[in-house]
Write an enzyme that holds these catalytic residues in place. Structure first.
Site, PDB file in Angstrom:
ATOM      1  CD  GLN A   1       9.194 -11.340   7.254  1.00 39.16           C
ATOM      2  OE1 GLN A   1       9.882 -10.329   7.351  1.00 39.16           O
ATOM      3  NE2 GLN A   1       7.938 -11.385   7.663  1.00 39.16           N
TER       4      GLN A   1
ATOM      5  CB  THR B   1     -14.075  -6.636  -9.135  1.00 40.30           C
ATOM      6  OG1 THR B   1     -15.315  -6.971  -9.763  1.00 40.30           O
ATOM      7  CG2 THR B   1     -13.415  -5.493  -9.889  1.00 40.30           C
TER       8      THR B   1
ATOM      9  CG  ASN C   1       8.831 -13.688  11.134  1.00 34.09           C
ATOM     10  OD1 ASN C   1       8.962 -14.904  11.070  1.00 34.09           O
ATOM     11  ND2 ASN C   1       8.005 -13.111  11.982  1.00 34.09           N
TER      12      ASN C   1
ATOM     13  CG  HIS D   1       2.610  -5.386   4.514  1.00 31.26           C
ATOM     14  ND1 HIS D   1       1.800  -6.479   4.358  1.00 31.26           N
ATOM     15  CD2 HIS D   1       3.287  -5.602   5.672  1.00 31.26           C
ATOM     16  CE1 HIS D   1       1.974  -7.312   5.360  1.00 31.26           C
ATOM     17  NE2 HIS D   1       2.868  -6.799   6.178  1.00 31.26           N
TER      18      HIS D   1
ATOM     19  CB  CYS E   1       2.133 -11.483  12.564  1.00 33.77           C
ATOM     20  SG  CYS E   1       3.677 -12.410  12.507  1.00 33.77           S
TER      21      CYS E   1
END
Length: 227
Positions: free
Chosen positions: A74, A132, A44, A96, A223
């Site tokens: 990535q 769920t 990344n 994302h 991150c």
């Protein structure tokens, strides 16, 4: 945490000057106790695309029972990712990174590979993780994947052209010898959307302060702490 508790031992294989790991080095680092090899599909920060297939082949030639996992977070939408071509047992992807909302991801598990349950209780997710499912997020992941696949060719071309234009502008306009492009010298072995460049005798914090009013920039991955 498992390593700190003495329940697991991890071996880290270093990369070369281009950010690539050697398949032979990975295989050589395995032992009779090794049960899993995990490697990033692409990095990344410098964009190096790892030789995952070669790693899988080298590991299996030496240790046929060892599972091979790759983190393709990535890579999805930027380069081709085919689990069969890669020869992996496990592959993770994160929504994302290619247009889905934050909070949804997926794990590919090779057909025939049985894994123990992560969370016991209900039978959701083929009995692997009770609880769920968030259906809207699952649908969003699938939709984003379909769009990423449909738009792959023009998007990759645009990203590569933009990356190369920025690299050329920096190298040409800054003093000779003051820049260094990190990652593989062969640009085709780097992610098309990633450019990592070093500037001689320039401190990252001072550069970011200078650029803060004009550009959104960081000195590392989002991150990581203090990036």
């Amino acid at each position: 945490a498992l390593c700190a508790a003495g329940r697991l031992e991890a071996t880290y294989v270093p990369v070369d000057e281009e950010g690539l790991v050697s398949a032979e080095a990975v295989a050589a680092a395995t032992t009779e106790q090794t049960f899993l090899v995990s490697v990033m599909h692409s990095n990344n920060e410098v964009g190096s695309v790892q030789p995952v297939r070669q790693i899988a082949d080298a590991v299996r030639a030496l240790r046929p029972s060892v599972l091979v996992h790759t983190d393709a977070a990535q890579s999805i939408g930027k380069v081709d990712v085919d689990t069969r071509a890669l020869g992996v047992d496990l592959l993770t992807l994160v929504g994302h990174k290619f247009g889905a909302p934050k909070g949804i991801a997926a794990l590919y598990i090779r057909s025939g590979l049985a894994l123990p349950r992560m969370i016991h209780g209900g039978g959701q997710e083929s009995g692997r993780r009770a609880g769920t499912e968030c259906t809207p997020m699952v649908v969003a992941l699938g939709t984003a994947a379909a769009i990423a696949r449909a738009e792959a060719a023009p998007l990759r071309k645009h990203m590569r052209r933009t990356r190369d234009a920025l690299e050329s502008a920096l190298v040409e306009r800054l003093p000779a010898g003051s820049t260094r492009v990190n990652g593989p010298a062969d640009a085709s072995r780097r992610l098309p959307n990633t450019l990592s460049i070093g500037l001689r005798d320039v401190r990252a914090a001072e550069l970011l302060e200078t650029l803060s009013e004009r550009l959104a920039a960081s000195a590392g991955a989002a991150c990581h702490a203090n990036a």
